[in-house]
Design a protein around this motif. Structure first.
Motif, PDB file in Angstrom:
ATOM      1  N   HIS A 181      -2.482  66.679  35.193  1.00 31.13           N
ATOM      2  CA  HIS A 181      -3.142  67.710  35.731  1.00 31.13           C
ATOM      3  C   HIS A 181      -3.706  68.826  34.671  1.00 31.13           C
ATOM      4  CE1 HIS A 181      -0.760  66.489  38.938  1.00 31.13           C
ATOM      5  NE2 HIS A 181       0.337  66.860  38.401  1.00 31.13           N
ATOM      6  N   SER A 182      -4.175  67.805  33.556  1.00 32.31           N
ATOM      7  CA  SER A 182      -4.836  68.694  32.322  1.00 32.31           C
ATOM      8  C   SER A 182      -6.170  68.222  32.382  1.00 32.31           C
ATOM      9  CB  SER A 182      -3.970  68.217  31.180  1.00 32.31           C
ATOM     10  OG  SER A 182      -4.113  66.937  30.649  1.00 32.31           O
ATOM     11  N   TYR A 183      -6.870  69.180  31.538  1.00 33.77           N
ATOM     12  CA  TYR A 183      -8.401  68.885  31.395  1.00 33.77           C
ATOM     13  C   TYR A 183      -8.457  69.453  29.778  1.00 33.77           C
ATOM     14  CZ  TYR A 183     -13.458  69.239  31.511  1.00 33.77           C
ATOM     15  OH  TYR A 183     -14.832  69.162  31.419  1.00 33.77           O
ATOM     16  N   ARG A 184      -9.143  68.683  28.774  1.00 28.67           N
ATOM     17  CA  ARG A 184      -9.221  69.125  27.561  1.00 28.67           C
ATOM     18  C   ARG A 184     -10.784  68.707  27.114  1.00 28.67           C
ATOM     19  NH1 ARG A 184      -4.876  66.642  23.779  1.00 28.67           N
ATOM     20  NH2 ARG A 184      -5.160  64.761  25.289  1.00 28.67           N
ATOM     21  N   LYS A 185     -11.366  69.578  26.503  1.00 28.76           N
ATOM     22  CA  LYS A 185     -12.993  69.424  26.184  1.00 28.76           C
ATOM     23  C   LYS A 185     -13.181  69.601  24.840  1.00 28.76           C
ATOM     24  CE  LYS A 185     -17.712  70.417  27.618  1.00 28.76           C
ATOM     25  NZ  LYS A 185     -18.571  70.871  28.791  1.00 28.76           N
ATOM     26  N   LEU A 186     -13.677  69.261  24.077  1.00 29.73           N
ATOM     27  CA  LEU A 186     -14.246  69.415  22.804  1.00 29.73           C
ATOM     28  C   LEU A 186     -15.747  69.340  22.729  1.00 29.73           C
ATOM     29  CD1 LEU A 186     -11.696  68.148  20.140  1.00 29.73           C
ATOM     30  CD2 LEU A 186     -11.974  70.302  20.838  1.00 29.73           C
ATOM     31  N   VAL A 187     -16.500  70.350  22.245  1.00 30.35           N
ATOM     32  CA  VAL A 187     -17.841  70.328  21.726  1.00 30.35           C
ATOM     33  C   VAL A 187     -17.844  70.141  20.250  1.00 30.35           C
ATOM     34  CG1 VAL A 187     -20.106  71.207  22.003  1.00 30.35           C
ATOM     35  CG2 VAL A 187     -18.463  71.458  23.743  1.00 30.35           C
ATOM     36  N   ILE A 188     -18.414  69.314  19.859  1.00 35.37           N
ATOM     37  CA  ILE A 188     -18.657  69.054  18.206  1.00 35.37           C
ATOM     38  C   ILE A 188     -20.131  68.910  17.787  1.00 35.37           C
ATOM     39  CG2 ILE A 188     -18.105  67.579  16.318  1.00 35.37           C
ATOM     40  CD1 ILE A 188     -15.761  66.530  17.842  1.00 35.37           C
ATOM     41  N   ARG A 215     -19.292  81.578  32.157  1.00 35.34           N
ATOM     42  CA  ARG A 215     -19.653  81.808  30.812  1.00 35.34           C
ATOM     43  C   ARG A 215     -18.487  81.088  29.989  1.00 35.34           C
ATOM     44  NH1 ARG A 215     -20.300  87.959  29.477  1.00 35.34           N
ATOM     45  NH2 ARG A 215     -20.242  87.167  27.566  1.00 35.34           N
ATOM     46  N   GLN A 216     -17.231  80.817  30.490  1.00 33.46           N
ATOM     47  CA  GLN A 216     -16.302  80.284  29.796  1.00 33.46           C
ATOM     48  C   GLN A 216     -15.900  78.993  30.069  1.00 33.46           C
ATOM     49  OE1 GLN A 216     -16.161  83.148  31.546  1.00 33.46           O
ATOM     50  NE2 GLN A 216     -15.840  84.685  30.017  1.00 33.46           N
ATOM     51  N   LEU A 217     -16.545  78.361  31.218  1.00 32.81           N
ATOM     52  CA  LEU A 217     -16.009  77.106  31.565  1.00 32.81           C
ATOM     53  C   LEU A 217     -17.211  76.233  32.028  1.00 32.81           C
ATOM     54  CD1 LEU A 217     -12.973  77.961  34.141  1.00 32.81           C
ATOM     55  CD2 LEU A 217     -13.048  77.410  31.719  1.00 32.81           C
ATOM     56  N   ASP A 218     -16.889  74.830  31.923  1.00 34.08           N
ATOM     57  CA  ASP A 218     -17.955  73.894  32.478  1.00 34.08           C
ATOM     58  C   ASP A 218     -17.997  73.714  34.127  1.00 34.08           C
ATOM     59  OD1 ASP A 218     -15.749  72.466  32.648  1.00 34.08           O
ATOM     60  OD2 ASP A 218     -16.445  70.815  30.960  1.00 34.08           O
ATOM     61  N   ALA A 219     -18.789  72.995  34.616  1.00 34.91           N
ATOM     62  CA  ALA A 219     -18.507  72.687  35.961  1.00 34.91           C
ATOM     63  C   ALA A 219     -17.216  72.138  36.232  1.00 34.91           C
ATOM     64  CB  ALA A 219     -19.870  72.008  36.247  1.00 34.91           C
ATOM     65  N   ARG A 220     -16.679  71.250  35.802  1.00 32.61           N
ATOM     66  CA  ARG A 220     -15.430  70.617  36.217  1.00 32.61           C
ATOM     67  C   ARG A 220     -14.380  71.391  36.072  1.00 32.61           C
ATOM     68  NH1 ARG A 220     -12.593  68.149  39.725  1.00 32.61           N
ATOM     69  NH2 ARG A 220     -10.873  66.718  38.937  1.00 32.61           N
ATOM     70  N   GLU A 249     -20.667  74.595  26.740  1.00 28.57           N
ATOM     71  CA  GLU A 249     -21.740  73.567  27.028  1.00 28.57           C
ATOM     72  C   GLU A 249     -22.234  73.021  25.719  1.00 28.57           C
ATOM     73  OE1 GLU A 249     -21.961  72.392  29.910  1.00 28.57           O
ATOM     74  OE2 GLU A 249     -21.521  73.888  31.339  1.00 28.57           O
ATOM     75  N   PRO A 250     -22.596  71.827  25.717  1.00 30.95           N
ATOM     76  CA  PRO A 250     -23.208  71.219  24.481  1.00 30.95           C
ATOM     77  C   PRO A 250     -24.684  71.768  24.176  1.00 30.95           C
ATOM     78  CG  PRO A 250     -22.712  69.497  26.094  1.00 30.95           C
ATOM     79  CD  PRO A 250     -22.386  70.642  26.727  1.00 30.95           C
ATOM     80  N   GLY A 251     -25.014  71.467  22.957  1.00 32.88           N
ATOM     81  CA  GLY A 251     -26.505  71.544  22.690  1.00 32.88           C
ATOM     82  C   GLY A 251     -27.046  70.143  22.523  1.00 32.88           C
ATOM     83  N   GLU A 252     -28.297  69.994  22.187  1.00 32.00           N
ATOM     84  CA  GLU A 252     -28.737  68.701  21.983  1.00 32.00           C
ATOM     85  C   GLU A 252     -28.368  68.219  20.613  1.00 32.00           C
ATOM     86  OE1 GLU A 252     -33.376  66.692  21.271  1.00 32.00           O
ATOM     87  OE2 GLU A 252     -33.134  68.969  21.858  1.00 32.00           O
ATOM     88  N   GLY A 253     -27.855  66.845  20.871  1.00 32.07           N
ATOM     89  CA  GLY A 253     -27.393  66.042  19.784  1.00 32.07           C
ATOM     90  C   GLY A 253     -25.816  66.336  19.498  1.00 32.07           C
ATOM     91  N   ASP A 254     -25.303  67.290  20.179  1.00 32.32           N
ATOM     92  CA  ASP A 254     -23.629  67.585  20.149  1.00 32.32           C
ATOM     93  C   ASP A 254     -23.097  66.480  20.606  1.00 32.32           C
ATOM     94  OD1 ASP A 254     -24.295  70.094  18.972  1.00 32.32           O
ATOM     95  OD2 ASP A 254     -23.982  71.196  20.533  1.00 32.32           O
ATOM     96  N   LEU A 255     -21.748  66.404  20.234  1.00 34.89           N
ATOM     97  CA  LEU A 255     -20.791  65.270  20.817  1.00 34.89           C
ATOM     98  C   LEU A 255     -20.017  66.185  21.488  1.00 34.89           C
ATOM     99  CD1 LEU A 255     -19.182  62.618  20.838  1.00 34.89           C
ATOM    100  CD2 LEU A 255     -18.042  63.249  18.499  1.00 34.89           C
TER     101      LEU A 255
END
Length: 899
Positions: free
Chosen positions: A820-827, A653-658, A804-810
């Motif tokens: 060793h860092s990972y950053r993700k934004l859903v816009i 619920r909190q993270l994506d696969a990577r 997780e992004p929805g349809e049309g999300d960036l």
């Protein structure tokens, strides 16, 4: 924080739990019995037949020990008669198990080093020729070890503190040719810093790289003086007075130590390389002089010639190879931060840290005077944790109030106080000099103390101008968690006249529920979790009914029936009972050894059971935040832990696969086994308590402890019996009213628009709104954006909003293998609606705020895609500039704080 494939690589610094067992436990017990018996026989011989006893001790045992410590130090640590004496009270259940005082932990090793030097200096004048004196020395050592084991927990009373042999063991045992796992400490009780028995290959390096200059200085001084000590002893004339003996030793020790510190100043080598050289020189000198003595004792001849040189050559070869291996190991140690292991790495090292101190703010910690250098934007909590300062942590968002600090100077050099933090400070009655460490970001030099300052006997501040309902004479709150206490607090802020009662079924005032997993392994019990001063209820004129249950609710008569038989009337009622732990159907669950973890009592029960039954294996069912925190806590208690997750990844619920895969690698690096697509369906009994867990795939895991962390079950039974509308939780409208207009609900049992949040920030916001509306307000609740921070030391992970992004999300993803860092934004439609951060702690607060506010970043999309996230927060580079790594504690596989 972690590197892909880490789980597939071998941990270069495994803890004793991960090391191969070379013999069964009974064999070690037999061996220890034999060494103790042999020591007793030696003492008898020293008194009855001094010539034989002295020869066996000074000409055979003592010359052999350094080689043993160089090759297989763990063998000695498991068979040492002093260790056996020290651990006898624990084995018999007689140890008082006290935590060693700070002064003892600090100075006992120094005392041990001093005693060792004095004993060496006393050999020729006294000990070498007196069997009685030598027997007394051994007997007193055995007795001292026994007393230390009786008084203090673990090995902190002798073996890991004041033992005179320990300094030499640590120098030569740091790079063993044969690593033998500790078989004493089952389970580990975290009794000593940088414990050799917990992780032998890394303990001494951690000592040398410790940020406390006094702590590391003692050890550098000893190894620097060691060659001079050896040389002086063997070249000491046979017949000189005692004063001359000690004077000569003082000169040699000073010259040797002086050369060490001169070399440290002038040579461009690390302190580890220099200590290894001095250790190798001391060993070579020792066997240059003692090889003939040892050879003569072994062969029975006064001169052996070739045997002397053979022993010398062997010792020198081992020392040379040891020197090379020790040098090489340091590079692995400094770089081991790419995998979670026994030491934390902060890149750049000593030279880099010193070079950048002029451009980074300095923080002074009072009263110790410890100075730390931080990257601008670092939070005080991150800095203090990196420095091993004793500070609690909770939500890491300024809501729970677990980490207050007093700012002695430089308040203007901290980030502004946000509304959540201000509300917490007001609720807890802190003075204006106080900040929540997790929220206060450093922008300049300052001085802080971890002891906060409270206001002078003041109640919570009134909200002026609020038109409260004077017809409301009594408000009853059921539940003493954060939702209930927040509700009571805000009722009092808005209504100065009404009576307020809190009904609490636990015996404790408000405590940090997010920190209960620390009770599994921690030392301070409930003290560190308490969030309110003792007089908070009294100052706010709130009656708190501790250890009292609400048995029945009659909404028609507006009464709550208590377990004591009393009826408590109300004008407004706020339900804030929270939730219990959800337990899925597991056949046999409830057997001794099966647990949930929701309240303080659960954690204390787990700790007690594991120690009482000497548990070595545990299974945690659930790969969510609570399950992972619990797994980490049990691992720190010294058990091997397997996490079962019925889904295909951790924290779905909190993270994506990577990011989930990165988290899995991190925990496996800690020694926690992760088993996906697996769940327990039954438990197996052994001698009336848990012996194993049967899995959904038909497999079975042997274990002595099972903890189920499968979510929450809102406590709705009281409301359901009273006729209120309940589904999974108690149904509330936008004003948090239930189906009865005089009853409100907040926290983990409130179901708003089909959602039960189960989050501390949501409970705080709902508690405030329910309180306001209960006394005459009309405020609407619009929901809470979920923000999760994993509260495991060493994991810098934050998830907010949609992962997780929805349809049309960036989607913008930045993964830096070097950092060793990972950053993700859903816009979505130009607004930030979700984020995941790993090893980017400096961004967390601002990015979480951006998600909560759905901040418009449409004008900065290009910059974000190029990696410039300055429109949200500072960059994701390292947050603390300090000297190289250290072992945080002997009581756990050391987590690594990324970049």
């Amino acid at each position: 924080m972690m590197v892909a494939g880490a789980s597939a690589q071998r941990n270069p610094f495994p803890s004793y739990i991960e090391m191969r067992r070379r013999a069964p436990a009974w064999a070690w017990r037999v061996g220890r019995t034999l060494t103790v018996a042999a020591t007793g026989a030696l003492c008898v011989a020293l008194v009855a037949k001094p010539s034989i006893g002295l020869r066996l001790w000074w000409s055979l045992a003592i010359p052999s020990l350094p080689l043993l410590w160089l090759t297989a130090p763990g063998l000695w640590r498991n068979l040492c008669p002093l260790a056996a004496s020290n651990q006898t009270p624990r084995a018999l259940g007689l140890a008082r198990g006290r935590t060693a005082p700070t002064w003892y932990s600090e100075y006992a090793p120094v005392a041990g080093m001093t005693v060792f030097i004095l004993l060496v200096a006393s050999r020729k004048p006294l000990l070498n020729s007196s069997g009685l004196a030598t027997a007394a020395l051994i007997g007193c050592s055995l007795f001292g070890a026994l007393v230390g084991g009786f008084a203090f927990k673990g090995k902190s009373g002798w073996c890991s503190s004041i033992c005179p042999l320990l300094p030499v063991q640590r120098v030569y045992g740091q790079t063993p040719y044969v690593a033998v796992a500790n078989r004493y400490c089952q389970p580990c009780v975290g009794c000593a810093k940088n414990c050799y028995d917990f992780n032998p290959r890394v303990a001494y390096l951690a000592d040398l790289y410790d940020s406390d200059r006094h702590y590391t200085g003692y050890r550098r001084l000893f190894v620097g003086a060691f060659p001079g000590l050896v040389y002086c002893y063997f070249t000491l004339p046979a017949h000189i007075g005692a004063a001359a003996v000690y004077g000569r030793f003082a000169i040699c020790l000073a010259a040797s130590a002086g050369s060490f510190f001169l070399g440290e100043t002038l040579l461009r080598v690390t302190v580890n390389k220099l200590t290894a050289v001095y250790g190798a020189v001391a060993l070579s000198l020792f066997y240059w002089y003692s090889a003939p003595v040892l050879a003569g004792t072994l062969t029975g001849r006064s001169s052996t010639g070739w045997f002397d040189w053979g022993l010398r050559a062997m010792a020198w070869a081992l020392a040379a190879a040891w020197l090379v291996r020790t040098w090489r190991k340091e590079a692995v140690f400094v770089g081991v931060g790419s995998r979670a292991s026994a030491a934390r790495t902060l890149d750049g090292g000593l030279a880099s840290a010193r070079a950048r101190r002029d451009t980074h703010p300095e923080v002074t910690i009072a009263p110790s005077g410890l100075r730390l250098v931080a990257k601008p934007g670092t939070t005080l909590l991150e800095l203090l944790e990196a420095a091993d300062t004793q500070i609690e942590a909770g939500c890491r968002m300024g809501v729970c109030g677990a980490d207050p600090v007093r700012v002695l100077s430089g308040m203007e050099n901290l980030s502004p106080i946000a509304p959540d933090e201000r509300g917490t400070l007001d609720r807890l009655g802190y003075a204006d000099s106080t900040r929540m460490a997790c929220c206060a970001r450093i922008n300049g030099p300052l001085e802080v103390s971890v002891t906060p300052e409270r206001r002078e006997l003041a109640a919570s501040p009134r909200i002026q101008g609020f038109a409260y309902d004077r017809e409301v004479r009594r408000v009853v709150v059921i539940g003493n968690g954060i939702a209930g206490v927040t509700a009571a607090d805000h009722v009092r802020r808005r209504h100065p006249e009404c009576e307020i009662d809190i009904i609490a079924d636990e015996p404790y005032p408000l405590y940090n529920r997010m920190g209960v997993s620390r009770l599994v392994y921690g030392r301070a019990a409930m003290v560190g979790l308490q969030l309110l001063p003792d007089d908070w209820y009294e100052r706010n004129r709130i009656s708190c009914w501790l250890n009292t249950s609400a048995q029945e609710l009659d909404v028609s008569r507006r009464e709550v029936m208590l377990g004591t038989g009393q009826a408590l009337g109300y004008d407004r009622l706020i339900l804030a009972m929270g939730a219990d732990a959800f337990t899925p159907p597991i056949e046999g669950f409830g057997l001794p050894g099966t647990f949930v973890l929701r309240r303080a009592g659960d954690a204390l029960a787990i700790r007690a059971y594991a120690q009482r039954h000497h548990a070595t294996r545990a299974v945690v069912a659930g790969g969510g935040p609570l399950g992972l925190e619990a797994a980490y806590s049990i691992r720190r208690l010294g058990l091997n832990v397997t996490v079962l997750e019925r889904g295909s990844r951790l924290l779905p619920r909190q993270l994506d696969a990577r990011s989930s895969e990165l988290l899995r690698e991190y925990f496996e690096g800690l020694g926690v086994r992760i088993q996906l697509d697996s769940a327990p369906v039954a438990v197996r009994s052994t001698e009336g308590r848990l012996g194993g867990v049967v899995l959904s795939d038909g497999g079975e895991l042997a274990t002595e402890l099972l903890l189920v962390a499968a979510g929450i079950a809102p406590m709705v039974e009281l409301a359901r019996k009273a006729g209120l509308d309940t589904r999974r939780g108690v149904v509330v409208d936008d004003r948090l009213r239930t189906s009865d207009p005089d009853v409100f609900a907040a926290g983990d049992l409130a179901q708003h628009q089909g959602t039960i949040y189960g989050l501390w920030p949501a409970a705080v916001e709902q508690g405030e709104i329910a309180a306001e509306n209960a006394v005459g307000g009309t405020r609407a609740y619009g929901g809470t954006v979920p923000v999760a921070k994993l509260k495991v030391v060493g994991v810098e992970l934050m998830s907010a909003g949609r992962c997780e992004p929805g349809e049309g999300d960036l989607v913008i993803v930045r993964e830096d293998a070097h950092r060793h860092s990972y950053r993700k934004l859903v816009i979505s439609d130009g607004r930030v609606v979700g984020a995941i951060l790993i090893a980017s702690p400096g961004n967390a607060a601002d990015i979480a705020a951006a998600v909560r506010e759905r901040r418009d970043v449409s004008a900065a999309i290009d910059k974000l895609q190029q990696g410039d996230w300055s429109c949200l927060a500072g960059d994701a580079s390292e947050n603390v500039v300090r000297e190289p790594p250290r072992l945080r504690s002997p009581r756990s596989p050391e987590p690594w704080r990324g970049s």
